[in-house]
Design a protein around this motif. Structure first.
Motif, PDB file in Angstrom:
ATOM      1  N   SER A   9      29.108  33.560  46.231  1.00 51.28           N
ATOM      2  CA  SER A   9      29.928  34.019  44.980  1.00 51.28           C
ATOM      3  C   SER A   9      28.748  34.935  43.982  1.00 51.28           C
ATOM      4  CB  SER A   9      30.419  32.839  44.215  1.00 51.28           C
ATOM      5  OG  SER A   9      30.594  33.092  42.852  1.00 51.28           O
TER       6      SER A   9
ATOM      7  N   SER B  33      22.179  30.422  37.198  1.00 48.64           N
ATOM      8  CA  SER B  33      22.868  31.329  36.316  1.00 48.64           C
ATOM      9  C   SER B  33      21.560  31.781  35.534  1.00 48.64           C
ATOM     10  CB  SER B  33      23.831  30.664  35.473  1.00 48.64           C
ATOM     11  OG  SER B  33      25.066  30.253  36.389  1.00 48.64           O
TER      12      SER B  33
ATOM     13  N   GLU C 152      28.490  36.742  40.420  1.00 54.58           N
ATOM     14  CA  GLU C 152      29.324  36.969  39.034  1.00 54.58           C
ATOM     15  C   GLU C 152      28.278  37.360  37.940  1.00 54.58           C
ATOM     16  OE1 GLU C 152      31.613  33.824  35.898  1.00 54.58           O
ATOM     17  OE2 GLU C 152      31.128  33.240  38.038  1.00 54.58           O
TER      18      GLU C 152
ATOM     19  N   ASN D 147      28.797  38.066  33.467  1.00 53.85           N
ATOM     20  CA  ASN D 147      29.416  38.265  32.309  1.00 53.85           C
ATOM     21  C   ASN D 147      28.870  38.584  31.279  1.00 53.85           C
ATOM     22  OD1 ASN D 147      32.075  36.336  33.222  1.00 53.85           O
ATOM     23  ND2 ASN D 147      30.307  35.056  33.606  1.00 53.85           N
TER      24      ASN D 147
ATOM     25  N   GLU E 146      33.653  38.628  39.109  1.00 55.44           N
ATOM     26  CA  GLU E 146      33.311  37.918  40.331  1.00 55.44           C
ATOM     27  C   GLU E 146      33.840  38.121  41.639  1.00 55.44           C
ATOM     28  OE1 GLU E 146      32.643  33.293  41.385  1.00 55.44           O
ATOM     29  OE2 GLU E 146      34.223  33.668  39.973  1.00 55.44           O
TER      30      GLU E 146
ATOM     31  N   THR F 166      33.761  37.304  45.591  1.00 51.93           N
ATOM     32  CA  THR F 166      33.366  35.914  46.548  1.00 51.93           C
ATOM     33  C   THR F 166      33.706  36.572  48.069  1.00 51.93           C
ATOM     34  OG1 THR F 166      34.600  34.677  44.928  1.00 51.93           O
ATOM     35  CG2 THR F 166      34.377  33.816  47.049  1.00 51.93           C
TER      36      THR F 166
END
Length: 243
Positions: free
Chosen positions: A173, A28, A175, A177, A161, A163
């Protein structure tokens, strides 16, 4: 630091009781507004802990410990496009509702909720602070002697997200935000400066409304392990993911 460790251990232990059917590894990254690119501290990041309310809705939480390179401070009498808060460690804990849309070849999730964050080992970026105040006062030279009061912060976030199954047991995955949060961060002290060929002056300052700006984009990419069949593993049960 002890409180941070206890919090992370509590989340890890709690995940054992949530019937985890998938485990993942991912990376991340956080890009703050008017701040510096930041990364998590491995292995102090566990996200996606939760349970399914029904086939389409899940509740998730987790925790990440970020090494922040620099963040913005807002609600000052002046603006700065550079980070005024220097390097620090920040604990980030989200709580979110996830809407799950599973297809034959992929799953798309829409999520949103609130989050708590707390920075420790805080430091001001004195160089950027001096330059911002110097510009604000139209001085040629400025040197600050500042102190601050640290506080926890809160915010809201939303993201998506995707997948994609690679095999029956492994899924990719992706993602993203968007985070919007603040923490009270009063700064006070004094600045000494003025024209380089004139008389310097000393000015007392009290920025009691100052706040840490925890706004920006969080990206992650990882692999999920578990489940089975042609659909993504997480479409069966969503409960634990480690980052």
């Amino acid at each position: 630091m002890r409180k941070i460790t206890v919090t992370l251990l509590f989340i890890i232990i709690s995940s054992v009781f949530l019937k985890a059917q998938e485990v993942g590894l991912s990376f991340s990254y956080f890009i703050p507004r008017n701040g510096e690119f930041s990364t998590p501290i491995s292995p102090f990041s566990i996200r996606g802990i939760g349970f399914n309310v029904n086939k389409f809705i899940a509740i998730e939480t987790g925790a990440s410990l970020y090494r922040m390179a620099g963040l913005a401070i807002i609600d000052l009498p002046f603006d700065s496009k550079n980070s005024l808060l220097g390097p620090n460690f920040t604990l980030f804990i989200p709580a979110e509702v996830v809407f799950q849309f599973a297809g034959n070849s992929a799953q798309f999730d829409v999520k949103g909720g609130g989050f708590f964050f707390y920075g420790f080992d805080q430091n001001l970026n004195n160089g950027n602070f001096d330059r911002a105040y110097r510009k604000y006062k139209n001085w040629e030279v400025a040197n600050g002697d500042l102190s601050f009061e640290n506080n926890p912060g809160f915010g809201i976030h939303a993201g998506v997200e995707l997948t994609i199954p690679i095999t029956n047991q492994v899924s990719l995955s992706l993602e993203t935000n968007y985070l919007m949060g603040t923490a009270k961060f009063p700064v006070k002290g004094n600045f000494t400066g003025g024209a380089s060929n004139g008389t310097n002056e000393k000015v007392a300052v009290d920025f009691k409304d100052a706040k840490i700006d925890f706004t920006g984009l969080e990206f992650s990419i990882g692999l999920l392990f578990g489940g089975g069949g042609s659909a993504p593993a997480k479409s069966k049960s969503k409960s634990k993911r480690r980052r």
